[in-house]
Design a protein around this motif. Structure first.
Motif, PDB file in Angstrom:
ATOM      1  N   GLN A 139      25.582 -13.136 -24.358  1.00  0.00           N
ATOM      2  CA  GLN A 139      25.568 -14.356 -24.927  1.00  0.00           C
ATOM      3  C   GLN A 139      25.240 -14.452 -26.566  1.00  0.00           C
ATOM      4  OE1 GLN A 139      23.388 -16.057 -21.297  1.00  0.00           O
ATOM      5  NE2 GLN A 139      24.521 -18.019 -22.473  1.00  0.00           N
TER       6      GLN A 139
ATOM      7  N   HIS B  44      22.286  -9.729 -16.497  1.00  0.00           N
ATOM      8  CA  HIS B  44      22.410 -11.018 -16.727  1.00  0.00           C
ATOM      9  C   HIS B  44      23.895 -11.227 -16.821  1.00  0.00           C
ATOM     10  CE1 HIS B  44      20.551 -14.818 -18.345  1.00  0.00           C
ATOM     11  NE2 HIS B  44      21.865 -15.180 -18.279  1.00  0.00           N
ATOM     12  N   TRP B  45      24.707 -10.920 -15.832  1.00  0.00           N
ATOM     13  CA  TRP B  45      25.914 -11.005 -15.450  1.00  0.00           C
ATOM     14  C   TRP B  45      27.116 -10.091 -16.230  1.00  0.00           C
ATOM     15  CZ3 TRP B  45      25.577 -17.417 -15.914  1.00  0.00           C
ATOM     16  CH2 TRP B  45      24.611 -17.776 -15.237  1.00  0.00           C
TER      17      TRP B  45
ATOM     18  N   ASN C  87      19.192 -11.676 -13.115  1.00  0.00           N
ATOM     19  CA  ASN C  87      18.966 -13.057 -13.504  1.00  0.00           C
ATOM     20  C   ASN C  87      19.876 -13.660 -12.637  1.00  0.00           C
ATOM     21  OD1 ASN C  87      18.637 -15.289 -15.492  1.00  0.00           O
ATOM     22  ND2 ASN C  87      20.995 -15.331 -15.379  1.00  0.00           N
TER      23      ASN C  87
ATOM     24  N   GLU D 287      23.634 -18.074  -9.065  1.00  0.00           N
ATOM     25  CA  GLU D 287      24.553 -18.784  -9.969  1.00  0.00           C
ATOM     26  C   GLU D 287      25.903 -17.733 -10.090  1.00  0.00           C
ATOM     27  OE1 GLU D 287      24.556 -21.863 -11.020  1.00  0.00           O
ATOM     28  OE2 GLU D 287      22.446 -21.717 -10.153  1.00  0.00           O
TER      29      GLU D 287
ATOM     30  N   ASN E 185      14.156 -19.928 -13.131  1.00  0.00           N
ATOM     31  CA  ASN E 185      14.874 -20.725 -14.205  1.00  0.00           C
ATOM     32  C   ASN E 185      14.827 -22.230 -13.734  1.00  0.00           C
ATOM     33  OD1 ASN E 185      15.077 -18.142 -15.290  1.00  0.00           O
ATOM     34  ND2 ASN E 185      17.186 -18.222 -14.945  1.00  0.00           N
TER      35      ASN E 185
ATOM     36  N   TYR F 209      16.188 -26.151 -14.707  1.00  0.00           N
ATOM     37  CA  TYR F 209      16.945 -27.117 -15.520  1.00  0.00           C
ATOM     38  C   TYR F 209      16.781 -28.430 -15.023  1.00  0.00           C
ATOM     39  CZ  TYR F 209      18.394 -23.031 -18.346  1.00  0.00           C
ATOM     40  OH  TYR F 209      18.385 -21.741 -19.123  1.00  0.00           O
ATOM     41  N   ALA F 210      17.278 -28.609 -13.862  1.00  0.00           N
ATOM     42  CA  ALA F 210      17.544 -30.048 -13.345  1.00  0.00           C
ATOM     43  C   ALA F 210      17.365 -30.059 -11.936  1.00  0.00           C
ATOM     44  CB  ALA F 210      18.940 -30.538 -13.901  1.00  0.00           C
ATOM     45  N   PRO F 211      17.089 -31.159 -11.180  1.00  0.00           N
ATOM     46  CA  PRO F 211      17.208 -31.246  -9.635  1.00  0.00           C
ATOM     47  C   PRO F 211      18.797 -31.443  -9.422  1.00  0.00           C
ATOM     48  CG  PRO F 211      16.524 -33.366 -10.439  1.00  0.00           C
ATOM     49  CD  PRO F 211      16.620 -32.314 -11.744  1.00  0.00           C
ATOM     50  N   THR F 212      19.431 -31.375  -7.963  1.00  0.00           N
ATOM     51  CA  THR F 212      20.531 -31.650  -7.908  1.00  0.00           C
ATOM     52  C   THR F 212      20.592 -32.437  -6.520  1.00  0.00           C
ATOM     53  OG1 THR F 212      21.194 -29.360  -8.510  1.00  0.00           O
ATOM     54  CG2 THR F 212      22.677 -30.596  -7.202  1.00  0.00           C
TER      55      THR F 212
ATOM     56  N   TRP G 153      23.522 -32.613 -17.318  1.00  0.00           N
ATOM     57  CA  TRP G 153      22.498 -32.387 -16.328  1.00  0.00           C
ATOM     58  C   TRP G 153      21.645 -33.587 -16.929  1.00  0.00           C
ATOM     59  CZ3 TRP G 153      21.980 -26.614 -17.661  1.00  0.00           C
ATOM     60  CH2 TRP G 153      23.120 -25.880 -17.551  1.00  0.00           C
ATOM     61  N   PRO G 154      20.795 -34.303 -15.649  1.00  0.00           N
ATOM     62  CA  PRO G 154      19.823 -35.100 -16.049  1.00  0.00           C
ATOM     63  C   PRO G 154      18.556 -34.574 -16.337  1.00  0.00           C
ATOM     64  CG  PRO G 154      20.076 -34.706 -13.626  1.00  0.00           C
ATOM     65  CD  PRO G 154      21.197 -33.752 -14.250  1.00  0.00           C
TER      66      PRO G 154
ATOM     67  N   TRP H 238      14.943 -21.328 -22.670  1.00  0.00           N
ATOM     68  CA  TRP H 238      15.991 -20.880 -22.879  1.00  0.00           C
ATOM     69  C   TRP H 238      16.514 -21.770 -24.108  1.00  0.00           C
ATOM     70  CZ3 TRP H 238      18.984 -17.082 -21.457  1.00  0.00           C
ATOM     71  CH2 TRP H 238      20.182 -17.000 -22.048  1.00  0.00           C
TER      72      TRP H 238
ATOM     73  N   GLU I 228      27.826 -20.179 -24.407  1.00  0.00           N
ATOM     74  CA  GLU I 228      27.337 -20.439 -23.234  1.00  0.00           C
ATOM     75  C   GLU I 228      28.397 -20.490 -22.274  1.00  0.00           C
ATOM     76  OE1 GLU I 228      24.862 -21.595 -21.721  1.00  0.00           O
ATOM     77  OE2 GLU I 228      25.331 -22.915 -20.156  1.00  0.00           O
ATOM     78  N   TRP I 229      28.751 -19.231 -21.937  1.00  0.00           N
ATOM     79  CA  TRP I 229      29.666 -18.969 -20.679  1.00  0.00           C
ATOM     80  C   TRP I 229      30.963 -19.693 -20.563  1.00  0.00           C
ATOM     81  CZ3 TRP I 229      27.821 -14.454 -19.626  1.00  0.00           C
ATOM     82  CH2 TRP I 229      26.347 -14.087 -19.636  1.00  0.00           C
TER      83      TRP I 229
ATOM     84  N   PHE J 146      21.819 -24.471 -26.799  1.00  0.00           N
ATOM     85  CA  PHE J 146      20.739 -24.462 -26.143  1.00  0.00           C
ATOM     86  C   PHE J 146      19.633 -24.033 -27.368  1.00  0.00           C
ATOM     87  CE2 PHE J 146      21.057 -25.464 -21.734  1.00  0.00           C
ATOM     88  CZ  PHE J 146      22.440 -25.445 -21.663  1.00  0.00           C
TER      89      PHE J 146
HETATM   90  C1  GBH Z   1      21.514 -20.321 -16.980  1.00  0.00           C
HETATM   91  O1  GBH Z   1      22.009 -20.717 -15.975  1.00  0.00           O
HETATM   92  C2  GBH Z   1      21.702 -19.122 -17.412  1.00  0.00           C
HETATM   93  O2  GBH Z   1      20.767 -17.909 -16.874  1.00  0.00           O
HETATM   94  C3  GBH Z   1      21.764 -18.855 -18.824  1.00  0.00           C
HETATM   95  O3  GBH Z   1      22.662 -17.617 -19.083  1.00  0.00           O
HETATM   96  C4  GBH Z   1      22.655 -20.050 -19.360  1.00  0.00           C
HETATM   97  O4  GBH Z   1      22.962 -20.024 -20.572  1.00  0.00           O
HETATM   98  C5  GBH Z   1      21.689 -21.054 -19.287  1.00  0.00           C
HETATM   99  O5  GBH Z   1      21.235 -21.298 -17.778  1.00  0.00           O
HETATM  100  C6  GBH Z   1      22.058 -22.644 -19.797  1.00  0.00           C
HETATM  101  O6  GBH Z   1      23.231 -22.991 -18.754  1.00  0.00           O
HETATM  102  O7  GBH Z   1      24.547 -29.608 -12.472  1.00  0.00           O
HETATM  103  O8  GBH Z   1      23.036 -31.398 -12.566  1.00  0.00           O
HETATM  104  O9  GBH Z   1      22.821 -30.419 -10.748  1.00  0.00           O
HETATM  105  C7  GBH Z   1      21.823 -21.954 -15.440  1.00  0.00           C
HETATM  106  C8  GBH Z   1      22.357 -22.581 -14.108  1.00  0.00           C
HETATM  107  C9  GBH Z   1      21.989 -24.785 -14.772  1.00  0.00           C
HETATM  108  C10 GBH Z   1      22.600 -23.984 -12.535  1.00  0.00           C
HETATM  109  C11 GBH Z   1      21.540 -26.213 -14.072  1.00  0.00           C
HETATM  110  C12 GBH Z   1      22.080 -25.481 -11.816  1.00  0.00           C
HETATM  111  C13 GBH Z   1      21.972 -27.740 -12.252  1.00  0.00           C
HETATM  112  C14 GBH Z   1      22.556 -28.799 -12.911  1.00  0.00           C
HETATM  113  N1  GBH Z   1      21.918 -23.693 -13.984  1.00  0.00           N
HETATM  114  N2  GBH Z   1      22.185 -26.309 -12.993  1.00  0.00           N
HETATM  115  S1  GBH Z   1      23.153 -30.125 -11.960  1.00  0.00           S
END
Ligand code: GBH
Length: 441
Positions: free
Chosen positions: A26, A118-119, A162, A166, A284, A286-289, A327-328, A396, A403-404, A412
């Motif tokens: 990345q 990391h992928w 990592n 995912e 790691n 980020y958010a709940p689902t 994402w919320p 992060w 961002e993939w 980010f």
């Molecule tokens: C990570 O993946 C990676 O490790 C990183 O490389 C990447 O850049 C970074 O996060 C940001 O994307 O659809 O509301 O249910 C994160 C993967 C992100 C998977 C949030 C689950 C749930 C959001 N996750 N996601 S939702």
């Protein structure tokens, strides 16, 4: 200001490890100075990356690492989580790059915390079968031994993989990430072989005298769309597939019920390897689902197309702000996640480190990112107060980056990257985090 109105971030225990994270593919660029990876091949296909970009240059970190280490030092973090590119290590001089990076980090007083995968699988390893093939786990362990041998005298904290969850779901089941497999449930061997690779890597690190080893797994609470049986069952299934399938082999030495039968090889013997004890567990978040019973039709969610034949459907969480990724923002779900892990796994759960947490927003005056991080630090502190043994927190990401499948369209970073000039500009969130860290000293 809004920050002042929130009051100071609560005090974390002394010795708590503060850091930021990135990954090789990345940020590094310099794609012509290493072997190709699955992501180079994937991004070259039409329509795969939303803005049509590639990571050929990315942040050009490979050539600008000194500037980036200076940014880390000025930020005042204890640690930097980066990843080592297997295709680069396979190339002449590649390991030398990480050798110098580790030296520069140490000289700057920043502890290096490398992630070994990391992928970015070498394309040559993909062509030999990739993660669907058991041999990839053994090849990974050989590469890990080489890295540990070279860096082990200065690196004292390691991350094996990592987010195998995912990488399995997006890379092998749905095909929105490299290597682009659309195998749905036939992707499960890729999960098993990554977990096996994790266990073999722990053993290879131990054999090289390395310790303080963890994994960075993605986790989030799964909320049923309603209390109706069909929604609850669908949410449980999603929780098994995305959370428990990756935590339980590592922590408990077993797969959730019903999963082992779907996997290839002598699963019981492999589980002994996979459960090789880790010293800490990386999450790691980020958010709940929110998950409900299947709709029976294809849906777009969070940039991912979910096929109709899946036995669940991902639903919107209403009444919450969303980031640019859709994402919320739900900080209290981080407390729920951590206390839930503690309740479920008890003393089988080693100390936890949050190895990623962050959000995508535009702009250099990124007040939303400050609010997101502030809220999540408070939620993390509540988990500590509730008795969860959390030892560190990594944002992060240091830099806006590739961002993939979203390309450069999602930012980010704590530091803005102008993808034309590659100029680095610290955002408001960088200054905010620096003050937070200063106040923690
Ligand atoms: C990570 O993946 C990676 O490790 C990183 O490389 C990447 O850049 C970074 O996060 C940001 O994307 O659809 O509301 O249910 C994160 C993967 C992100 C998977 C949030 C689950 C749930 C959001 N996750 N996601 S939702």
């Amino acid at each position: 200001s809004a920050a002042a109105a929130r009051g100071p971030v609560p005090r974390f225990p002394s010795g708590f490890l503060w850091g930021v994270s990135t990954s090789a593919h990345q940020i590094e660029g310099a794609a012509d100075e290493r072997e190709p990876s699955v992501w180079d091949a994937f991004a070259a296909g039409p329509g795969r990356i939303k803005d049509g970009s590639t990571a050929d240059v990315a942040c050009d970190h490979y050539h600008r690492h000194r500037e980036d280490v200076a940014l880390l030092a000025r930020l005042g973090v204890d640690a930097y989580r980066f990843s080592i590119s297997w295709p680069r290590v396979n190339s002449p001089g590649g390991l030398g790059f990480y050798d110098r990076l580790v030296d520069e980090l140490c000289a700057a007083g920043v502890r290096p915390v490398p992630t070994l995968y990391h992928w970015d699988l070498p394309l040559s390893v993909q062509e030999a079968g990739g993660w669907l093939h058991r041999d990839t786990a053994g090849r990974f362990a050989e590469y890990v031994a080489v890295v540990a041998e070279r860096l082990g005298d200065r690196v004292s904290k390691w991350i094996t993989l990592n987010e195998p969850a995912e990488h399995t779901l997006l890379g092998h089941a749905l095909g929105t990430h490299a290597p682009g497999g659309r195998l749905l449930f036939d992707a499960l061997p890729a999960a098993h072989h990554q977990l096996l690779a994790h266990g073999l890597a722990v053993r290879a690190l131990h054999a090289a005298g390395a310790g303080d080893i963890g994994i960075a797994n993605s986790h989030g609470p799964t909320w049923p769309a309603s209390q109706e049986a069909a929604d609850v069952a669908a949410a449980d299934f999603y929780d098994v597939l995305l959370n428990r399938l990756f935590a339980e082999p590592v922590l408990l030495g077993r797969y959730p019920e019903g999963i082992g039968e779907l996997l290839p090889g002598d699963v019981e013997a492999d589980l002994k390897v996979i459960a090789e004890p880790v010293d800490w567990y990386g999450i790691n978040y980020y958010a709940p689902t929110r998950v409900g019973a299947p709709h029976g039709e294809e849906i777009e969610f969070g940039g991912v197309t979910m096929p109709a034949e899946l036995p669940f459907s991902v639903r919107e969480i209403e009444g919450r702000p969303v980031t640019d990724s859709g994402w919320p923002v739900v900080p209290e779900a981080l407390t729920e996640l951590l206390t839930g892990f503690r309740d479920r796994y008890g003393d089988r759960l080693p100390p936890v480190v949050i190895t990623e947490n962050g959000c995508a927003y535009e702009g250099v005056d990124d007040q939303e990112r400050i609010a997101y991080l502030d809220g999540h630090l408070r939620a993390l502190h509540r988990a500590l107060e509730a008795g969860v043994d959390v030892r560190g927190y990594f944002v992060w990401s240091l830099l806006d980056n590739f961002e993939w499948a979203e390309g450069y369209a999602r930012r980010f970073g704590l530091v803005h990257i102008d993808h034309g000039t590659l100029e680095r500009t610290p955002k408001a969130s960088y200054g905010w985090l620096r003050e937070v860290l200063r106040a923690q000293r």
